[in-house]
Design a protein around this motif. Structure first.
Motif, short mmCIF file in Angstrom:
data_model
loop_
_atom_site.label_atom_id
_atom_site.label_comp_id
_atom_site.label_asym_id
_atom_site.label_seq_id
_atom_site.Cartn_x
_atom_site.Cartn_y
_atom_site.Cartn_z
N VAL A 102 0.85 -1.20 0.00
CA VAL A 102 0.00 0.00 0.00
C VAL A 102 0.89 1.25 0.00
O VAL A 102 1.89 1.32 0.70
CB VAL A 102 -0.95 0.00 1.23
CG1 VAL A 102 -1.55 1.38 1.47
CG2 VAL A 102 -2.04 -1.03 1.04
N VAL A 103 0.50 2.22 -0.82
CA VAL A 103 1.23 3.49 -0.87
C VAL A 103 0.36 4.59 -0.26
O VAL A 103 -0.87 4.53 -0.29
CB VAL A 103 1.65 3.88 -2.31
CG1 VAL A 103 2.62 2.88 -2.88
CG2 VAL A 103 0.44 4.03 -3.21
N GLY A 104 1.03 5.58 0.30
CA GLY A 104 0.33 6.70 0.92
C GLY A 104 1.33 7.62 1.59
O GLY A 104 2.51 7.69 1.18
N PHE A 105 0.88 8.28 2.63
CA PHE A 105 1.71 9.25 3.34
C PHE A 105 1.53 9.09 4.84
O PHE A 105 0.40 9.01 5.32
CB PHE A 105 1.31 10.68 2.96
CG PHE A 105 1.48 10.97 1.49
CD1 PHE A 105 2.65 11.54 1.02
CD2 PHE A 105 0.48 10.65 0.59
CE1 PHE A 105 2.82 11.79 -0.33
CE2 PHE A 105 0.64 10.90 -0.77
CZ PHE A 105 1.81 11.47 -1.22
N VAL A 106 2.63 9.05 5.57
CA VAL A 106 2.58 9.13 7.02
C VAL A 106 2.82 10.59 7.36
O VAL A 106 3.83 11.17 6.99
CB VAL A 106 3.62 8.21 7.69
CG1 VAL A 106 3.69 8.49 9.19
CG2 VAL A 106 3.28 6.74 7.44
N VAL A 107 1.84 11.18 8.04
CA VAL A 107 1.90 12.58 8.45
C VAL A 107 2.12 12.60 9.96
O VAL A 107 1.34 11.99 10.71
CB VAL A 107 0.61 13.33 8.08
CG1 VAL A 107 0.64 14.76 8.60
CG2 VAL A 107 0.39 13.29 6.57
N ILE A 108 3.18 13.27 10.37
CA ILE A 108 3.49 13.36 11.80
C ILE A 108 3.38 14.83 12.20
O ILE A 108 4.08 15.69 11.65
CB ILE A 108 4.91 12.83 12.10
CG1 ILE A 108 5.06 11.39 11.59
CG2 ILE A 108 5.21 12.93 13.60
CD1 ILE A 108 6.47 10.86 11.64
N MET A 109 2.48 15.10 13.13
CA MET A 109 2.35 16.44 13.71
C MET A 109 3.07 16.39 15.06
O MET A 109 2.49 15.95 16.07
CB MET A 109 0.89 16.82 13.87
CG MET A 109 0.14 16.91 12.56
SD MET A 109 -1.58 17.34 12.89
CE MET A 109 -2.29 17.05 11.29
N ARG A 110 4.34 16.80 15.05
CA ARG A 110 5.21 16.62 16.21
C ARG A 110 4.69 17.29 17.48
O ARG A 110 4.87 16.77 18.57
CB ARG A 110 6.62 17.12 15.90
CG ARG A 110 7.30 16.39 14.76
CD ARG A 110 8.77 16.77 14.61
NE ARG A 110 9.02 18.19 14.63
CZ ARG A 110 9.03 18.98 13.54
NH1 ARG A 110 8.79 18.45 12.35
NH2 ARG A 110 9.29 20.26 13.65
N LYS A 111 4.08 18.47 17.35
CA LYS A 111 3.60 19.21 18.52
C LYS A 111 2.08 19.16 18.64
O LYS A 111 1.46 19.99 19.29
CB LYS A 111 4.06 20.67 18.43
CG LYS A 111 5.57 20.80 18.44
CD LYS A 111 6.00 22.25 18.29
CE LYS A 111 7.52 22.35 18.18
NZ LYS A 111 7.95 23.75 18.01
N GLY A 112 1.47 18.18 17.98
CA GLY A 112 0.02 18.06 17.97
C GLY A 112 -0.57 18.86 16.82
O GLY A 112 0.15 19.46 16.02
N ASP A 113 -1.88 18.83 16.74
CA ASP A 113 -2.58 19.53 15.66
C ASP A 113 -2.76 20.99 16.04
O ASP A 113 -3.81 21.43 16.50
CB ASP A 113 -3.93 18.86 15.39
CG ASP A 113 -4.59 19.38 14.12
OD1 ASP A 113 -4.09 20.37 13.54
OD2 ASP A 113 -5.62 18.80 13.71
#
Length: 163
Positions: A102-113
């Motif tokens: 599966v392809v996609g994107f891992v999005v990391i919000m380091r300090k939260g949203d």
């Protein structure tokens, strides 16, 4: 000059999302993409995180004018990256979402949203594999999903404003 900080613990703050697609060529999602059915918040199911950073391999540049070997920045390479999840006895939501290939994107919000915070990292990925962890002890059931970083990540992007 002194630096004042408000320090924090990542657990309970940092958000991990999986997006199937991002419209922007620079891989920065818009708020509707973060809130759509296209996005899955994985944060509450993650027990461990590994990788999700870049390392540079400097290139040596010796010359005859000095006994010192200097270097210049070389290629960037993503560390081996994985997420370990708690297994759900009643459902296979994450296993179905993150199957091999599966392809996609891992999005990391380091300090939260936090809208406008330049703390969002976006990694284009392909799922390389998934392996259950077995234990005879009293550990919770878990499995690890290994990701191949399939393109240049976008680091320190601004989190889009809430609608």
């Amino acid at each position: 000059m002194s630096v004042t900080q408000q320090r924090f613990m990542r657990r309970g703050v940092t958000k991990f999302l999986f997006l199937k697609a991002i419209a922007d060529a620079g891989n920065v999602p818009l708020r509707p993409e973060l809130a759509s059915a296209n996005a899955t918040d994985l944060s509450g199911a993650i027990s461990d995180v590994a990788g999700w950073s870049l390392a540079n391999s400097p290139i040596d540049t010796p010359d005859m004018g000095s006994p010192m070997t200097t270097n210049i920045p070389g290629e960037d390479k993503a560390d081996s990256s994985s997420l370990t999840f708690y297994e759900d006895l009643a459902a296979e939501t994450i296993e179905t979402l993150l199957t091999k290939g599966v392809v996609g994107f891992v999005v990391i919000m380091r300090k939260g949203d936090v809208p406008a915070s330049k703390s969002m990292d976006i990694f284009p990925v392909r799922v390389a594999g998934r392996a259950p962890a077995y234990s005879a002890g009293s550990d919770p059931a878990k499995f690890t999903v290994t990701f191949a970083i399939s393109g240049e990540p976008t680091l320190d992007a601004a989190i889009p404003a809430s609608s």
